[in-house]
Design a protein around this motif. Structure first.
Motif, PDB file in Angstrom:
ATOM      1  N   ARG A 445      -0.609 102.859 109.466  1.00  0.00           N
ATOM      2  CA  ARG A 445       0.360 101.944 108.247  1.00  0.00           C
ATOM      3  C   ARG A 445       1.061 101.016 108.685  1.00  0.00           C
ATOM      4  N   ARG A 446       2.046 102.041 108.824  1.00  0.00           N
ATOM      5  CA  ARG A 446       4.031 101.887 108.666  1.00  0.00           C
ATOM      6  C   ARG A 446       3.737 100.967 110.271  1.00  0.00           C
ATOM      7  N   GLY A 482      13.386 100.964 120.110  1.00  0.00           N
ATOM      8  CA  GLY A 482      13.372 101.764 119.768  1.00  0.00           C
ATOM      9  C   GLY A 482      13.791 102.476 118.209  1.00  0.00           C
ATOM     10  N   GLU A 483      13.131 101.640 117.259  1.00  0.00           N
ATOM     11  CA  GLU A 483      12.989 101.446 115.839  1.00  0.00           C
ATOM     12  C   GLU A 483      11.289 102.859 115.743  1.00  0.00           C
ATOM     13  N   LEU A 484      10.267 102.253 116.779  1.00  0.00           N
ATOM     14  CA  LEU A 484       9.571 103.307 116.663  1.00  0.00           C
ATOM     15  C   LEU A 484       9.672 104.832 116.911  1.00  0.00           C
ATOM     16  N   ARG A 485      10.524 104.601 117.976  1.00  0.00           N
ATOM     17  CA  ARG A 485      11.250 105.810 118.658  1.00  0.00           C
ATOM     18  C   ARG A 485      11.891 106.946 117.646  1.00  0.00           C
ATOM     19  N   VAL A 489       8.325 107.008 114.195  1.00  0.00           N
ATOM     20  CA  VAL A 489       7.900 108.347 114.227  1.00  0.00           C
ATOM     21  C   VAL A 489       8.612 109.480 113.837  1.00  0.00           C
ATOM     22  N   PRO A 490       9.912 110.166 114.301  1.00  0.00           N
ATOM     23  CA  PRO A 490       9.528 111.164 113.504  1.00  0.00           C
ATOM     24  C   PRO A 490       9.448 111.922 112.035  1.00  0.00           C
ATOM     25  N   ARG A 501       4.605 111.814 121.430  1.00  0.00           N
ATOM     26  CA  ARG A 501       5.498 111.124 122.260  1.00  0.00           C
ATOM     27  C   ARG A 501       5.441 109.821 122.389  1.00  0.00           C
ATOM     28  N   VAL A 502       6.040 109.035 122.203  1.00  0.00           N
ATOM     29  CA  VAL A 502       6.013 106.960 122.495  1.00  0.00           C
ATOM     30  C   VAL A 502       5.599 107.094 123.932  1.00  0.00           C
TER      31      VAL A 502
END
Length: 728
Positions: A445-446, A482-485, A489-490, A501-502
């Motif tokens: 969703r995010r 970078g924002e996703l990682r 995700v965290p 893992r991305v």
């Protein structure tokens, strides 16, 4: 006087020339046949990966999940909806090939003028490039048919881009082979003025490359290779193979011209140039071994390839070459070309007239020339201070006008992030556990519109494809990744018993660059230390060893600066048929550093050995420098011209990284053989004086190495020196 290893090998080969030549031919044929029989194993994307993205790829592979080779075809019309009939016909044609699966209904663009067809190529993803041709034919036919009605068709995908890359690499390698070999032969014809003498180095270099290709194929079963590895091997093999033979052959001819008989001339060439070849080859191989410390499979493959081809070329130069020279005798000058560098009359030596003229002011005012040469090299290196590195995208790699680049750009403009989404790979003991399921749902969703969740319950693995903004590779995409990682995700999996893992193309590129940045320091430290030790052992001089490192760094810095100026800033890029890329391919700086450190030792060892040889005969420092430089000028110039020509061929190939490699190496070798060896080296050695040859008391235990050959003086015409016998 006890002969060194190179001299013993040369004398043995000269006296057993049939065994040496036949042994070489058997080795080449056997290596080629075995290599062809076992085939070559190329590295998969999972093996090439490192870091977080590499771990994501490993998870999917271990779970037996094969990501299909996806393809995108965009149909564009002049008016909204005008693509419908063409898209319907193309869908039928694609289905009829029998090689596609999962063909989805056309996805219209926001303005309605374009539609995107999404599908995958049937079969394992690593075989998709071999199966995609019928699909390419169907799309091409649709494009030709639609052009008359204002319909444009563009295709991009995993299989089509991989096939395009493979075909381009194969074409470029053929172009390099058919261009570089005649160039090298032509230069050698000018250098020697005789057909047979010119054919020897080229023939030995080519057979060394062929044998090394076979050995590399065998090695690929243990260490899987990248597609460009064979191009790198050919580049190195031809350049080094020709150089080694050239050094050896020029010394033998010089000694014959000075009045030596055949046996003595060959023995001197083996003891001097042959020894320099062994030292240089060993230095190159050890330098290349430093790439194993990079932590990247790409560089490990480069290391194996270059070590193999240099080793084979070196072995041929000190064994089969003296055997051929002994067998040919004066027939090595057969096929003389009029007016081209005729062989000097006996009793004379090549004097290096031009080199001597250029060297005179250098030795007269060494401080001025040392400062001037250093300033020049530092000025050329200055642009490297702003060097930017990245894994070049398709548009930069193939050029903005390349069909594949145009298709990629048009598709990403209309459907942002489509070709290369980020991929979040999640594994857990129970992928259906409530906390894990909630985290997957929240993350999907995010991630926003277009995010797709796929759960592989049998393997307890889930995937979330997250479209990236921009074109999927630009600064906007990197920021989103970078924002996703670091945040999304965290946050989603905090406190959840799962591993997330991305991965994806952009993540792989970022992780590759990070690993390169970490690996370059240990690689450089290893190469510098080993080069220093080898030079110390060869010349018993800390000063010679230290100056070798400094001079090589100046050459590398100048190469970096020229590469940055041409390819990052676009200064003169159009002159070689290239264009401004805005960055340097991320693996190029490390590769150029290692290769140049190795190749520079060819000239350095050869020249300094000749200077030390003269010094050991009792000449003072400046006289020894003058003789060493002038006596080697012809060989160094010829070798440099050949290397620059071979590298220049790679500078004209289709791919940006090959162009960068060719220009960087070519410029560095040119500067190394001219500014460094002809100006900076003699001026610095002249300033240092006797300190060049001083061995500290703490290092007095180092073995003493002879750099020359005790030989009787040249005999008058018609007589042979006592004890000299022609090889039989």
């Amino acid at each position: 006087m006890r002969q060194n290893l190179a001299a013993r090998l040369g004398v043995w080969s000269a006296h057993h020339r049939r065994t040496a030549v036949l042994g070489w031919l058997v080795f080449v044929v056997l290596a080629t046949v075995l290599g062809g029989a076992f085939g070559t194993v190329t590295a998969s994307d999972e093996e090439m990966g490192v870091g977080d993205s590499g771990r994501a790829a490993e998870i999917l592979k271990e779970a037996g999940i094969d990501e299909p080779a996806g393809e995108l075809v965009m149909v564009s019309a002049r008016t909204p909806g005008g693509w419908r009939e063409a898209a319907a016909d193309l869908s039928k044609a694609l289905t009829a090939t029998g090689d596609v699966r999962g063909l989805q209904a056309p996805l219209p663009s926001e303005d309605g003028r374009d539609a995107l067809l999404r599908f995958a190529v049937k079969g394992p993803s690593d075989e998709a490039a071999d199966r995609v041709q019928p699909v390419l034919d169907a799309v091409a036919a649709a494009g030709e048919k639609g052009a008359a009605h204002g319909i444009a068709v563009h295709q991009f995908g995993d299989a089509s881009s991989e096939k395009h890359l493979s075909d381009l690499l194969a074409d470029d390698l053929r172009k390099a082979e058919f261009t570089a070999v005649p160039l090298a032969l032509g230069i050698l014809l000018i250098a020697f003025g005789a057909v047979v003498a010119a054919l020897l180095p080229v023939g030995l270099a080519l057979t060394a490359c062929v044998a090394a290709f076979g050995l590399l194929s065998l090695a690929s079963h243990q260490l899987h290779l990248f597609e460009t590895t064979y191009s790198v091997m050919f580049l190195m093999g031809l350049a080094v193979g020709v150089d080694y033979c050239l050094f050896y052959l020029r010394r033998e001819r010089d000694e014959r011209a000075a009045g030596r008989d055949a046996g003595t001339a060959l023995r001197i060439a083996a003891a001097t140039s042959g020894r320099a070849v062994l030292v240089s080859g060993l230095t190159v191989m050890v330098a290349m071994a430093g790439m194993f410390l990079s932590g990247l499979l790409l560089f490990k493959g480069f290391a194996v390839a270059t070590i193999l081809v240099v080793c084979v070329a070196m072995a041929g130069s000190v064994t089969v070459l003296p055997a051929l020279l002994a067998g040919l005798g004066d027939r090595v000058d057969a096929g003389r070309l009029p007016f081209l560098n005729r062989r000097p009359k006996k009793g004379t030596r090549r004097g290096g007239g031009i080199a001597g003229t250029l060297l005179r002011p250098v030795l007269a005012r060494p401080k001025v020339f040392a400062v001037g040469a250093t300033v020049l090299l530092l000025a050329l290196a200055a642009p490297a201070l702003g060097m930017k590195t990245e894994q070049l995208g398709l548009e930069k790699q193939f050029g903005s006008d390349a069909p594949l680049s145009v298709s990629y750009k048009k598709i990403t403009e209309k459907f942002p992030g489509g070709p290369s989404p980020a991929l979040v790979v999640v594994t857990a003991d129970d992928i259906d556990a409530r906390p894990v399921r909630d985290a997957l749902t929240a993350l999907t969703r995010r991630a926003g519109d277009g995010a797709e969740l796929t759960v592989h319950r049998a393997a307890d693995v889930a995937e979330i494809a997250v479209p990236l903004p921009g074109d999927g590779t630009d600064a906007e995409a990197r920021k989103a990744l970078g924002e996703l990682r670091d945040e999304t995700v965290p946050a989603a999996f905090r406190g959840v018993a799962a591993e997330a893992r991305v991965g994806g193309d952009l993540a792989s590129s970022e992780d590759f660059g990070d690993q390169l940045a970490r690996g370059i320091v240990p690689v450089f430290a290893f190469i510098a230390a080993v080069t220093f030790l080898l030079m110390l052992l060869s010349f018993r001089s800390v000063v010679i060893a230290a100056t070798s490192i400094v001079l090589n760094l100046l050459s590398v810095g100048a190469a970096y600066g020229v590469m940055t100026a041409v390819f990052q800033h676009g200064w003169g890029a159009e002159l070689i048929g290239s264009e401004k890329a805005g960055a340097i391919e991320n693996w190029m700086p490390l590769f150029v550093l290692v290769v140049l450190f190795g190749l520079s030792m060819d000239y350095h060892v050869f020249v300094v050995s000749r200077i030390r040889e003269a010094r050991d005969r009792g000449l003072d420092n400046r006289a020894a420098i003058r003789e060493g430089i002038t006596r080697t000028a012809g060989a160094v110039t010829g070798a440099a011209v050949i290397m620059v020509a071979v590298f220049a061929v790679f500078g004209t190939l289709s791919m940006q990284d090959m162009q960068q490699m060719g220009v960087g190496l070519g410029v560095a070798v040119l500067l190394d053989a001219t500014v460094v060896r002809m100006v900076l080296l003699p001026s610095v050695m002249a300033l240092l004086g006797e300190r060049n040859w001083h061995t500290p008391r703490a290092l007095s235990w180092l073995p003493k190495v002879a750099h020359g050959e005790e030989s009787p003086p040249a005999a008058p015409a018609g007589r042979h020196p006592a004890g000299a016998h022609a090889p039989h």
